[in-house]
Design a protein around this motif. Structure first.
Motif, PDB file in Angstrom:
ATOM      1  N   GLN A  14       0.948  -1.085  -0.100  1.00 23.46           N
ATOM      2  CA  GLN A  14       0.149   0.069  -0.037  1.00 23.46           C
ATOM      3  C   GLN A  14       0.873   1.272   0.010  1.00 23.46           C
ATOM      4  OE1 GLN A  14      -3.501  -0.344   2.621  1.00 23.46           O
ATOM      5  NE2 GLN A  14      -2.722  -2.154   3.142  1.00 23.46           N
ATOM      6  N   LEU A  15       1.979   1.288   0.733  1.00 20.22           N
ATOM      7  CA  LEU A  15       2.919   2.012   0.595  1.00 20.22           C
ATOM      8  C   LEU A  15       3.446   2.739  -0.827  1.00 20.22           C
ATOM      9  CD1 LEU A  15       5.020   1.623   4.083  1.00 20.22           C
ATOM     10  CD2 LEU A  15       3.401   3.412   3.746  1.00 20.22           C
ATOM     11  N   VAL A  16       3.747   1.415  -1.356  1.00 23.69           N
ATOM     12  CA  VAL A  16       4.329   1.470  -2.618  1.00 23.69           C
ATOM     13  C   VAL A  16       3.075   2.229  -3.388  1.00 23.69           C
ATOM     14  CG1 VAL A  16       5.206   0.270  -4.951  1.00 23.69           C
ATOM     15  CG2 VAL A  16       5.997  -0.290  -2.568  1.00 23.69           C
ATOM     16  N   ASN A  17       2.022   1.669  -3.434  1.00 22.18           N
ATOM     17  CA  ASN A  17       1.196   2.269  -4.360  1.00 22.18           C
ATOM     18  C   ASN A  17       0.879   3.738  -4.197  1.00 22.18           C
ATOM     19  OD1 ASN A  17       0.808  -0.298  -5.681  1.00 22.18           O
ATOM     20  ND2 ASN A  17      -1.055  -0.739  -4.273  1.00 22.18           N
ATOM     21  N   ARG A  18       0.710   3.996  -3.068  1.00 26.41           N
ATOM     22  CA  ARG A  18       0.442   5.632  -2.603  1.00 26.41           C
ATOM     23  C   ARG A  18       1.466   6.306  -2.981  1.00 26.41           C
ATOM     24  NH1 ARG A  18      -0.939   9.798  -2.913  1.00 26.41           N
ATOM     25  NH2 ARG A  18      -1.211  11.054  -1.478  1.00 26.41           N
ATOM     26  N   MET A  19       2.775   6.047  -2.640  1.00 27.21           N
ATOM     27  CA  MET A  19       3.929   6.564  -3.175  1.00 27.21           C
ATOM     28  C   MET A  19       4.080   6.759  -4.832  1.00 27.21           C
ATOM     29  SD  MET A  19       5.749   8.042  -0.693  1.00 27.21           S
ATOM     30  CE  MET A  19       7.363   8.378  -1.279  1.00 27.21           C
ATOM     31  N   THR A  20       3.824   5.665  -5.466  1.00 23.44           N
ATOM     32  CA  THR A  20       3.487   5.839  -6.890  1.00 23.44           C
ATOM     33  C   THR A  20       2.510   6.822  -7.392  1.00 23.44           C
ATOM     34  OG1 THR A  20       4.272   3.505  -6.988  1.00 23.44           O
ATOM     35  CG2 THR A  20       3.146   4.321  -8.930  1.00 23.44           C
ATOM     36  N   GLN A  21       1.265   6.632  -6.738  1.00 25.54           N
ATOM     37  CA  GLN A  21       0.121   7.731  -7.125  1.00 25.54           C
ATOM     38  C   GLN A  21       0.645   9.003  -6.782  1.00 25.54           C
ATOM     39  OE1 GLN A  21      -3.200   7.363  -4.521  1.00 25.54           O
ATOM     40  NE2 GLN A  21      -4.408   8.591  -5.865  1.00 25.54           N
ATOM     41  N   ALA A  22       1.612   9.521  -5.832  1.00 29.55           N
ATOM     42  CA  ALA A  22       1.899  10.619  -5.567  1.00 29.55           C
ATOM     43  C   ALA A  22       2.894  11.149  -6.729  1.00 29.55           C
ATOM     44  CB  ALA A  22       2.420  10.690  -4.257  1.00 29.55           C
ATOM     45  N   ILE A  23       3.796  10.340  -6.944  1.00 28.40           N
ATOM     46  CA  ILE A  23       4.710  10.804  -7.923  1.00 28.40           C
ATOM     47  C   ILE A  23       4.088  10.801  -9.504  1.00 28.40           C
ATOM     48  CG2 ILE A  23       6.674   9.778  -9.408  1.00 28.40           C
ATOM     49  CD1 ILE A  23       7.765   8.417  -6.720  1.00 28.40           C
ATOM     50  N   LEU A  24       3.215   9.929  -9.735  1.00 28.30           N
ATOM     51  CA  LEU A  24       2.204  10.000 -11.060  1.00 28.30           C
ATOM     52  C   LEU A  24       1.677  11.251 -11.249  1.00 28.30           C
ATOM     53  CD1 LEU A  24       1.841   6.389 -11.711  1.00 28.30           C
ATOM     54  CD2 LEU A  24       3.777   7.591 -12.489  1.00 28.30           C
ATOM     55  N   SER A  25       1.033  11.571 -10.003  1.00 32.02           N
ATOM     56  CA  SER A  25       0.133  12.767 -10.053  1.00 32.02           C
ATOM     57  C   SER A  25       0.766  14.155  -9.952  1.00 32.02           C
ATOM     58  CB  SER A  25      -1.098  12.571  -9.132  1.00 32.02           C
ATOM     59  OG  SER A  25      -0.392  12.705  -7.577  1.00 32.02           O
ATOM     60  N   GLY A  26       2.292  13.963  -9.828  1.00 26.25           N
ATOM     61  CA  GLY A  26       2.885  15.205  -9.661  1.00 26.25           C
ATOM     62  C   GLY A  26       2.838  15.831  -8.114  1.00 26.25           C
ATOM     63  N   GLU A  27       2.212  15.006  -7.363  1.00 26.25           N
ATOM     64  CA  GLU A  27       2.376  15.500  -5.927  1.00 26.25           C
ATOM     65  C   GLU A  27       3.863  15.672  -5.348  1.00 26.25           C
ATOM     66  OE1 GLU A  27       0.531  13.935  -1.608  1.00 26.25           O
ATOM     67  OE2 GLU A  27      -0.075  13.329  -3.324  1.00 26.25           O
ATOM     68  N   PHE A  28       4.651  14.616  -6.071  1.00 25.24           N
ATOM     69  CA  PHE A  28       6.049  14.665  -5.752  1.00 25.24           C
ATOM     70  C   PHE A  28       6.583  14.739  -7.173  1.00 25.24           C
ATOM     71  CE2 PHE A  28       5.666  11.711  -1.933  1.00 25.24           C
ATOM     72  CZ  PHE A  28       6.062  12.780  -1.006  1.00 25.24           C
ATOM     73  N   ALA A  29       7.023  16.221  -7.567  1.00 24.33           N
ATOM     74  CA  ALA A  29       7.574  16.366  -8.958  1.00 24.33           C
ATOM     75  C   ALA A  29       8.698  15.659  -9.301  1.00 24.33           C
ATOM     76  CB  ALA A  29       7.649  17.982  -9.049  1.00 24.33           C
TER      77      ALA A  29
END
Length: 121
Positions: A14-29
């Motif tokens: 779930q951590l991997v999925n959430r971090m992936t989502q944050a990266i892909l959405s631009g939350e982490f540029a």
């Protein structure tokens, strides 16, 4: 970042999925420095070893990179980020169509439903 965990899959996944989502959405540029593992673990309320395992998986996927003395950074490879976004979008579509098929809907019926939703919004 929201950290809501479910009991139906491992926390690190779930951590991997959430971090992936944050990266892909631009939350982490792209190219951005990520918070330290301990900081992320504290925010998420998980053991640092669990967060470390998730970060290692993200490194293997190529979405983040580690610099020995500087920490971890989101990849600055825009093509890799876009490819990952496309993969995730396709997985979501496959799951959606599979769930709708289980309800007895065919593609044409699904498309009509979606078109109706679009017109209502």
């Amino acid at each position: 970042m929201d950290w809501v965990f479910r009991s139906d899959q491992p926390i690190y996944t779930q951590l991997v999925n959430r971090m992936t989502q944050a990266i892909l959405s631009g939350e982490f540029a792209a190219g951005a420095r990520l918070p330290a593992v301990r900081e992320l673990a504290a925010q998420a309320g998980v053991n640092p070893n669990t967060m470390q395992r998730a970060m290692a998986e993200l490194e293997q996927s190529g979405l983040i990179r580690a610099q020995r003395t500087s920490g971890r950074f989101v990849t600055d490879d825009a093509a890799a980020i876009e490819a990952a976004r496309q993969r995730l979008a396709r997985q979501q579509l496959d799951a959606f169509f599979g769930n709708m098929a289980a309800l007895g809907y065919g593609r044409e019926q699904i498309l009509r439903l979606l078109q109706g939703e679009k017109e209502e919004n």
